[in-house]
Design a protein around this motif. Structure first.
Motif, PDB file in Angstrom:
ATOM      1  N   ASP A   1      53.607  15.064  35.845  1.00  7.08           N
ATOM      2  CA  ASP A   1      54.605  13.355  35.855  1.00  7.08           C
ATOM      3  C   ASP A   1      53.639  13.069  33.785  1.00  7.08           C
ATOM      4  N   LYS A   2      51.850  13.363  33.931  1.00  9.01           N
ATOM      5  CA  LYS A   2      51.145  13.476  32.966  1.00  9.01           C
ATOM      6  C   LYS A   2      52.046  13.902  32.290  1.00  9.01           C
TER       7      LYS A   2
ATOM      8  N   THR B   1      49.732  13.867  46.188  1.00  8.21           N
ATOM      9  CA  THR B   1      50.146  12.509  45.337  1.00  8.21           C
ATOM     10  C   THR B   1      49.554  12.675  43.727  1.00  8.21           C
ATOM     11  N   ALA B   2      48.644  12.966  44.096  1.00  9.44           N
ATOM     12  CA  ALA B   2      47.421  13.426  42.995  1.00  9.44           C
ATOM     13  C   ALA B   2      48.533  15.282  42.114  1.00  9.44           C
TER      14      ALA B   2
ATOM     15  N   SER C   1      51.457  15.150  41.962  1.00 12.69           N
ATOM     16  CA  SER C   1      52.270  15.101  41.013  1.00 12.69           C
ATOM     17  C   SER C   1      52.636  13.998  40.045  1.00 12.69           C
ATOM     18  N   GLN C   2      51.496  13.323  40.333  1.00 14.24           N
ATOM     19  CA  GLN C   2      51.097  12.402  38.973  1.00 14.24           C
ATOM     20  C   GLN C   2      50.756  13.156  38.036  1.00 14.24           C
TER      21      GLN C   2
END
Length: 91
Positions: A36-37, A29-30, A32-33
Motif C-alpha cells: 500500500d505504501k 499484514t506487514a 500488505s501495508q
C-alpha cells in the motif's frame, strides 16, 4: 492483501488464514501495508512530476528564459526544456 483471505503459494497449494501462525499473519499484514505504501509513493511521484512541469511551464509563460529558470531552480537548462509543457500556438 487481507491475511483473512486465502493466500496462494508458488506451488499452487492454498494456505488459509486459519493455518497461519500469529507471526505469519503479522508478516502477511506487514507485506500488505508495504505494498500500500509503495502504491501511495508511486502516486505521489506522479503528482510531484505533474506539479513540477506546471511550475516550470508557468515560469516560462511569465517570460523567464530556460536559462533563468534553470539557474533559479538549480537544474540544468536541458531539464527545464524537458519539463516545459508544450501547448499548441493559437494563430
Amino acid at each position: 492483501m487481507n491475511p483473512q483471505k486465502q493466500q496462494q503459494d508458488p506451488t499452487g497449494e492454498g494456505v488459509s488464514a486459519q493455518q497461519l501462525t500469529e507471526d505469519q499473519a503479522a508478516a502477511v499484514t506487514a507485506w500488505s501495508q508495504a505494498q500500500d505504501k509503495a502504491e501511495q509513493g508511486r502516486r505521489l511521484v506522479d503528482e510531484a512530476a505533474s506539479e513540477s512541469r506546471a511550475a516550470v511551464t508557468a515560469l516560462s509563460g511569465l517570460g523567464m528564459t530556460q536559462k533563468q529558470i534553470a539557474a533559479l531552480l538549480g537544474i540544468t537548462q536541458g531539464r527545464v526544456s524537458q519539463l516545459i509543457v508544450r501547448t499548441p500556438r493559437k494563430d
